[in-house]
Design an enzyme around this catalytic site. Structure first.
Site, PDB file in Angstrom:
ATOM      1  N   ASP A 195       0.910  -1.299   0.015  1.00 43.54           N
ATOM      2  CA  ASP A 195       0.137   0.060   0.101  1.00 43.54           C
ATOM      3  C   ASP A 195       0.871   1.244  -0.016  1.00 43.54           C
ATOM      4  OD1 ASP A 195      -2.344   1.339   0.116  1.00 43.54           O
ATOM      5  OD2 ASP A 195      -3.214   0.333   1.860  1.00 43.54           O
ATOM      6  N   ASP A 228     -10.702   1.832  -3.464  1.00 43.35           N
ATOM      7  CA  ASP A 228     -11.490   1.366  -2.200  1.00 43.35           C
ATOM      8  C   ASP A 228     -13.101   1.393  -2.168  1.00 43.35           C
ATOM      9  OD1 ASP A 228      -9.186   1.180  -0.699  1.00 43.35           O
ATOM     10  OD2 ASP A 228      -9.052   3.131   0.168  1.00 43.35           O
TER      11      ASP A 228
HETATM   12  C1  GLA Z   1      -5.771   1.975   2.394  1.00 48.73           C
HETATM   13  C2  GLA Z   1      -6.153   0.782   1.444  1.00 48.73           C
HETATM   14  C3  GLA Z   1      -7.327  -0.063   1.923  1.00 48.73           C
HETATM   15  C4  GLA Z   1      -6.613  -0.720   3.445  1.00 48.73           C
HETATM   16  C5  GLA Z   1      -6.147   0.592   4.210  1.00 48.73           C
HETATM   17  C6  GLA Z   1      -5.567   0.004   5.475  1.00 48.73           C
HETATM   18  O1  GLA Z   1      -6.855   2.908   2.353  1.00 48.73           O
HETATM   19  O2  GLA Z   1      -6.727   1.301   0.284  1.00 48.73           O
HETATM   20  O3  GLA Z   1      -7.475  -1.190   1.383  1.00 48.73           O
HETATM   21  O4  GLA Z   1      -5.607  -1.359   3.200  1.00 48.73           O
HETATM   22  O5  GLA Z   1      -5.378   1.394   3.637  1.00 48.73           O
HETATM   23  O6  GLA Z   1      -5.252   1.158   6.390  1.00 48.73           O
END
Ligand code: GLA
Length: 706
Positions: A463, A525
């Site tokens: 990420d 997301d």
């Molecule tokens: C980001 C990612 C999510 C999740 C969060 C965790 O927003 O896109 O899928 O992994 O971080 O903090």
């Protein structure tokens, strides 16, 4: 196939010719990029007459010439591909070579060279003592040409490059539209189409990564071009940092497209004999947007994605993020995993919150040490227990970041990116690690590798959750991006059995550079299927379904509060790398039965979806229905998904014509048992009837009868 005949170069890939010539004065001119033409030399076009005399020493006005890699400042005053100050660059042909395969680009990801042939043309500015090597790679089986540029300082003093695009291409026309993929967090890659007008359109991003806002994929097209026909040219820099595609429609009605690193805040000082390599740029032309996408899809799957997973069916995963956020313990995770295994899920992914004191997003990034309060048997112990349930185990990291409240920051406050002028801006209470520094890269490599080597981890979600602000100097973003690539290369190449998935606050870094290391990326997301129809449809313009993570989450959706049935959530997510992200232990029996059916269906269709030819059927940006289908390469099977956004009483009939099938073959729809002829489905089409209510889906699984 590459041929040099007289003063011309003819390059051929699948379905296209790319033609250049060396002008009588020695300039390398662009001539043609489009449908195949015979490799037979033809005379140079008559040059126009210009009324403001700005010709150079050889009596030519560069403003009038369509150059392959133009400089600025002498007699061409349009936006240049390359620049190193006001005196400008005047590049002339010096030599060329044709070789098998493809050169590697130092420190940068680039397409694999198997089956390729490369033309390298060397240009020189004798006054500025600058050399440029332009690489052009073509493949017999792909409709994509790869371009890159290496700029070398052959002088005795330092040279400052202030722009170094990867490729420039100049079309002799102005009646064109451009399409780019625009968005923001939760709304990535929506399709935007604009007419080009005289002046400069700068489709760019300067937020640190390739970005949610503007994706590095731009199409220039005939305004009337549709999915099925019409001139379309796609441009895709293989780059994950600040990028730009600059399109100038000039005073003579020609359209110049420069693509690559964003020159805004870019600079590179070149010592004598030092070279700078601009990232690779992929270009394709096609008859229609559909063909353009399929060219990029094939190329990305076969020549950009690599390693064990590039062509393997992707596991159905369950991720605990939206089920528990950071509030979990081993027992909770195992309860989800146990049920997941019973429902046919294959991989359990532990998301954020497993390390340091990470019980909220205000601390611990950088401290990649397991939190034993939550996970007493550690990552290794948890992985073993998950494996014993019959699931693979995967783990989340955000290695490019540091929380001010972390042991790493306390030990190395200077490792965070900062301008030195003011305190850096925070994003999600975190700072960015300065990956331009080798010691920081080494830390990240060893921190991640030591976790990966400590347990049976078969998947990583990588990420990157904030923009990069407060940069210390011009050119920093590129240095950061090179550092990111070095880190990825070291970790991915030493873990060939781990499936890596990219992520950046959802789909904020979705580009071909990332895909050279990680064959799939979390698309957004936002998992509301109605939002996903737009996002996945837009993403498909450039990227194949095998690159798109798409999961079923809770209904009503946490962001949009839209109540959408489990069936629709499943049907839309089944068009990418399928998975779940919700607390399945709290679902009613009927949803669990639906999940069992979805995972069984996924196993049946995923090879078709991930590796088939993708056709868009109905544009949700223009219609109440979003539709697409994937057809296996041998046309033996196809999977069709149609999504109706809103229910409207007595509404228009929905008429869908399928694509890509074998006209004379009979197909049987596995869901209804009905049979149809391929030509009937593609020419007459079907009047489809959706179930009552908003947000309804219809799918067909067509199997060819022999
Ligand atoms: C980001 C990612 C999510 C999740 C969060 C965790 O927003 O896109 O899928 O992994 O971080 O903090």
């Amino acid at each position: 196939m590459i041929r040099q005949i007289e003063d011309m170069f003819f390059l051929e890939g699948k379905g296209f010719s790319y033609v250049m010539r060396v002008s009588r004065e020695g300039y390398l001119l662009h001539d043609w990029f489009g449908k195949r033409i015979a490799p037979v030399p033809y005379p140079e076009d008559e040059r126009g007459w210009w009324c403001v005399q700005t010709e150079g020493e050889d009596g030519v006005c560069l403003d009038e010439l369509r150059q392959e890699y133009p400089g600025y400042g002498h007699t061409d005053l349009r936006r240049p591909a390359v620049s190193c100050g006001p005196a400008g660059l005047v590049l002339k042909y010096a030599e060329h070579k044709i070789s098998a395969g493809k050169p590697r680009l130092s420190g940068l990801p680039s397409a694999l060279g198997d089956g390729a042939e490369t033309l390298t043309v060397t240009l020189r500015d004798a006054d500025m003592k600058v050399r440029v090597d332009l690489n052009y790679t073509v493949y017999e089986d792909y409709g994509v040409i790869c371009r890159s540029a290496v700029i070398t300082n052959e002088g005795e003093s330092e040279l400052t490059l202030d722009r170094a695009y990867s490729a420039s291409i100049e079309l002799p026309r102005r009646d064109l539209n451009e399409i780019h993929l625009h968005g923001s967090w939760g709304r990535e890659r929506h399709i935007v189409e604009n007419p080009l007008v005289p002046g400069v359109a700068d489709i760019s991003n300067a937020r640190g990564g390739s970005g949610h806002q503007i994706n590095p994929f731009i199409t220039v097209k005939d305004p009337a071009a549709t999915e099925e026909s019409g001139f379309c040219l796609g441009v895709m820099p293989v780059y994950s940092g600040n990028h730009s595609t600059e399109i100038e429609v000039d005073q003579r009605g020609r359209t110049r497209i420069n693509s690559g690193i964003n020159p805004f805040m870019f600079e590179k000082k070149l010592r004598p004999d030092e070279s700078f390599t601009a990232p690779e740029c992929l270009l394709a032309v096609a008859d229609g947007l559909g063909e353009l996408s399929r060219s990029f899809h094939d190329f990305i799957r076969d020549r950009i994605c690599r390693g064990k997973f590039a062509h393997s069916e992707r596991p159905i995963l369950i991720n605990n993020w939206e089920a528990t956020y950071m509030d979990f313990d081993e027992e909770k995770l195992l309860s989800i995993a146990k049920l997941a295994a019973e429902l046919g899920i294959e991989l359990f992914v532990l998301d954020d919150g497993w390390f340091g004191k990470r019980n909220n997003d205000r601390c611990s990034l950088g401290d990649w040490v397991v939190n034993r309060d939550k996970l007493p048997s550690g990552i290794g112990g948890l992985a073993k227990k998950i494996n014993a349930l019959g699931l693979k185990f995967g783990l989340w990291f955000e290695p490019e970041m540091v929380s001010p409240d972390s042991d790493l920051y306390r030990a190395h406050p200077d490792w965070a990116v900062r301008s030195g002028v003011r305190a850096p801006g925070l994003g999600r209470t975190q700072l960015v690690l300065d990956l331009s520094r080798p010691e920081v890269q080494d830390y990240v490599i060893s921190a991640v590798n030591s976790v990966l080597d400590s347990a049976n981890i078969e998947y990583v979600k990588w990420d990157m959750n904030r923009y990069i602000t407060d940069m210390p100097r011009k050119g920093f973003n590129h240095e950061y991006t090179l550092g990111y690539y070095r880190v990825m290369d070291a970790i991915v190449s030493s873990h060939p059995n781990v499936l890596f998935e990219g992520c950046s606050a959802g789909g904020g870094r979705f580009d071909a550079g990332v895909l050279c290391y990680m064959p799939q990326i979390w698309t957004s997301d936002d998992t509301d299927p109605m939002e996903r129809v737009y996002i996945q449809y837009g993403t498909s313009l450039a990227y194949p379904p095998s690159t798109m993570g798409s999961h079923v989450t809770d209904g009503p959706n946490q962001y949009t509060r839209r109540p959408v049935s489990m069936k629709t959530r499943g049907d839309v997510a089944l068009s990418g790398n399928f998975g779940y992200e919700l607390d399945i232990t709290k679902l009613p029996e009927s949803d669990l039965e639906a999940i069992k059916a979805q995972t069984a269906l996924c196993r049946e269709i995923r090879a078709t979806v991930e590796y088939g030819d993708f056709y868009r059927l109905s544009d949700p940006f223009k219609n109440n229905v979003g539709g697409w289908m994937s057809v296996e390469k041998d046309k033996s099977r196809a999977y069709v998904t149609l999504t109706k956004m809103l229910f409207r009483p007595n509404s228009w009939y929905t008429h869908i014509r399928l694509k890509g099938l074998e006209p004379s073959a009979e197909y049987r729809d596995k869901f209804t048992g009905r049979t149809y002829m391929g030509d009937m489905l593609m020419n007459r089409g079907l009047l489809v009837s959706f179930p009552h209510g908003d947000f309804a889906t219809l799918s067909f699984l067509l199997q060819r009868n022999h």
